[in-house]
Design an enzyme around this catalytic site. Structure first.
Site, PDB file in Angstrom:
ATOM      1  N   HIS A  18     -11.237 -38.396  33.548  1.00  0.00           N
ATOM      2  CA  HIS A  18     -10.811 -36.723  32.828  1.00  0.00           C
ATOM      3  C   HIS A  18     -10.581 -36.677  31.518  1.00  0.00           C
ATOM      4  O   HIS A  18      -9.691 -37.214  31.005  1.00  0.00           O
ATOM      5  CB  HIS A  18      -9.823 -36.430  33.925  1.00  0.00           C
ATOM      6  CG  HIS A  18      -8.913 -34.562  33.226  1.00  0.00           C
ATOM      7  ND1 HIS A  18      -9.861 -33.775  32.870  1.00  0.00           N
ATOM      8  CD2 HIS A  18      -8.175 -34.215  33.529  1.00  0.00           C
ATOM      9  CE1 HIS A  18      -9.169 -32.648  32.722  1.00  0.00           C
ATOM     10  NE2 HIS A  18      -8.321 -32.526  32.994  1.00  0.00           N
ATOM     11  N   ASP A  73       0.891 -37.982  38.471  1.00  0.00           N
ATOM     12  CA  ASP A  73      -0.885 -36.992  38.672  1.00  0.00           C
ATOM     13  C   ASP A  73      -0.466 -36.869  39.944  1.00  0.00           C
ATOM     14  O   ASP A  73       0.909 -37.907  40.804  1.00  0.00           O
ATOM     15  CB  ASP A  73      -1.486 -38.076  38.467  1.00  0.00           C
ATOM     16  CG  ASP A  73      -2.696 -36.515  38.955  1.00  0.00           C
ATOM     17  OD1 ASP A  73      -2.313 -35.640  38.893  1.00  0.00           O
ATOM     18  OD2 ASP A  73      -3.988 -36.863  38.857  1.00  0.00           O
TER      19      ASP A  73
HETATM   20  N1  NVA Z   1      -6.164 -35.870  39.769  1.00  0.00           N
HETATM   21  C1  NVA Z   1      -6.206 -34.161  39.422  1.00  0.00           C
HETATM   22  C2  NVA Z   1      -6.047 -33.793  38.297  1.00  0.00           C
HETATM   23  C3  NVA Z   1      -6.363 -32.533  37.652  1.00  0.00           C
HETATM   24  C4  NVA Z   1      -5.886 -32.186  36.383  1.00  0.00           C
HETATM   25  C5  NVA Z   1      -7.616 -33.830  40.032  1.00  0.00           C
HETATM   26  O1  NVA Z   1      -8.559 -34.166  40.172  1.00  0.00           O
HETATM   27  O2  NVA Z   1      -7.097 -32.864  41.050  1.00  0.00           O
HETATM   28  N1   CP Z   2      -4.941 -30.825  33.966  1.00  0.00           N
HETATM   29  C1   CP Z   2      -5.363 -30.154  34.154  1.00  0.00           C
HETATM   30  O1   CP Z   2      -6.894 -30.472  33.983  1.00  0.00           O
HETATM   31  O2   CP Z   2      -5.128 -29.112  34.354  1.00  0.00           O
HETATM   32  P1   CP Z   2      -6.585 -27.632  34.777  1.00  0.00           P
HETATM   33  O3   CP Z   2      -6.350 -28.244  36.600  1.00  0.00           O
HETATM   34  O4   CP Z   2      -5.657 -26.288  35.152  1.00  0.00           O
HETATM   35  O5   CP Z   2      -7.322 -27.521  33.656  1.00  0.00           O
END
Ligand code: NVA
Ligand code: CP
Length: 330
Positions: free
Chosen positions: A134, A230
């Protein structure tokens, strides 16, 4: 001195520390301009496609607002709106969208998909989150740390919780690139995969970063400048909730954990976060586990050390910087 025009933004591994620093500084500049009411319209006349296989609040809104601020037109393409992965291959979709749009954002499951889009689109492709990485989030997080602490190199950064997810992976690479003292604080079964650890260690050897992997909260959080967590189950992993709670309840970020960090430590979270009953609505697990199901307590989340909404705002400024740097008119 920096020319990132035409480049993809798929993972931090593809960027040098200087390029990452440059993107963070550009974001800070664009943030100042926005605060001053100046809209430079670096993307005037551009069209950008925003593909989302998974839901999003911050990433989607950041891309839309950043595009409009700079004079571009954003087109949202949700998972049921286009043929991608159903009737049409990634490769064909990439070549079609690349003929019409000037840039493409992709959020989804497989990291290979975004790499394939990037290889075939012929226009910049930006990773808005995959199961593996990400990267846009990391730029926002690092800008936030710079704003509050003034520097990145040497920052003692404790990432607590699921050490194998997209956030842990990207933070580890980013921290290694920026020369931080980075700790993964997690049960051993949730340490990052070996291959990525090896890659990070190689980077750290060049930048002077320090990488620690520990299941001990005392060791990992001691003196930290940043305590980051997270969600314990990422998008697509919802069936693992119960298993993760059992693995991670000792890693909940609460006042006791924060007291082990530096007294001026920041609490950070990419959001969305489970921090109170309201955020767990609809999750039966809360009935069973109560407060143990939360990765962070409401006290810490709402407390004076929390900078989570600065991070959220900075998603917009940093995503704007990525689009301007790779696609800008200048
Ligand atoms: N680790 C989380 C991050 C969300 C922004 C996901 O992938 O759901
Ligand atoms: N942090 C983040 O990516 O948030 P969203 O999943 O709402 O885009």
């Amino acid at each position: 001195a920096f020319n990132l025009k035409g480049r993809n933004f798929l993972k931090l591994l593809d960027f040098t520390p200087k390029e990452i620093e440059y993107l963070i500084e550009l974001a800070a500049d664009l943030k100042k301009l926005k605060y001053a009411g100046i809209k430079p319209r670096n993307l005037e006349g551009k069209n950008v496609a925003l593909i989302f296989e998974k839901p999003s609040t911050r990433t989607r809104c950041a891309f839309v607002v950043a595009a409009v601020d700079e004079g571009a037109h954003p087109e949202y393409l949700g998972k049921d709106d286009i043929q991608l992965g159903k009737k049409e291959s990634v490769k064909d979709t990439a070549r079609v969208l690349g003929r019409m749009f000037d840039g493409i954002e992709f959020r989804g499951f497989s990291h290979e998909t975004v790499e394939e889009l990037g290889a075939y689109a012929g226009v910049p492709v930006w990773n808005g989150l995959t199961d593996k990485f990400h990267p846009t989030q990391i730029l926002a997080d690092f800008l936030t740390i710079k704003e509050h602490k003034g520097y990145l190199k040497g920052i003692k950064f404790a990432y607590v919780g699921d050490g194998r997810n997209n956030m842990a992976n990207s933070l580890m690479i980013g921290a290694a690139k920026m020369g931080m003292d980075f700790r993964i604080v997690a049960p051993e079964s949730l340490f990052p995969e070996e291959e990525l650890v090896e890659e990070s260690k190689k980077i750290a050897a060049e930048t002077g970063a320090k990488l620690t992997f520990t299941s001990s909260v005392d060791e990992g959080v001691a003196g930290a400048d940043v305590v980051y967590t997270d969600v314990w189950v990422s998008m697509g992993e919802e069936d693992q909730f119960e298993e993760r709670i059992n693995l991670l309840k000792a890693y909940q970020v609460n006042a006791e954990m924060m007291s082990k960090a530096d007294s001026s430590a920041l609490f950070m979270h990419c959001l969305p976060a489970f921090h109170d009953r309201e955020t767990l609505v609809g999750e039966d697990v809360y009935q069973k586990y109560g407060m143990d199901a939360l990765e962070v307590t409401d006290e810490v989340f709402e407390g004076p050390q929390s900078v989570v909404f600065d991070e959220a705002e900075n998603r917009m400024h940093t995503i704007k910087a990525i689009m301007v740097a790779t696609l800008g008119n200048q």
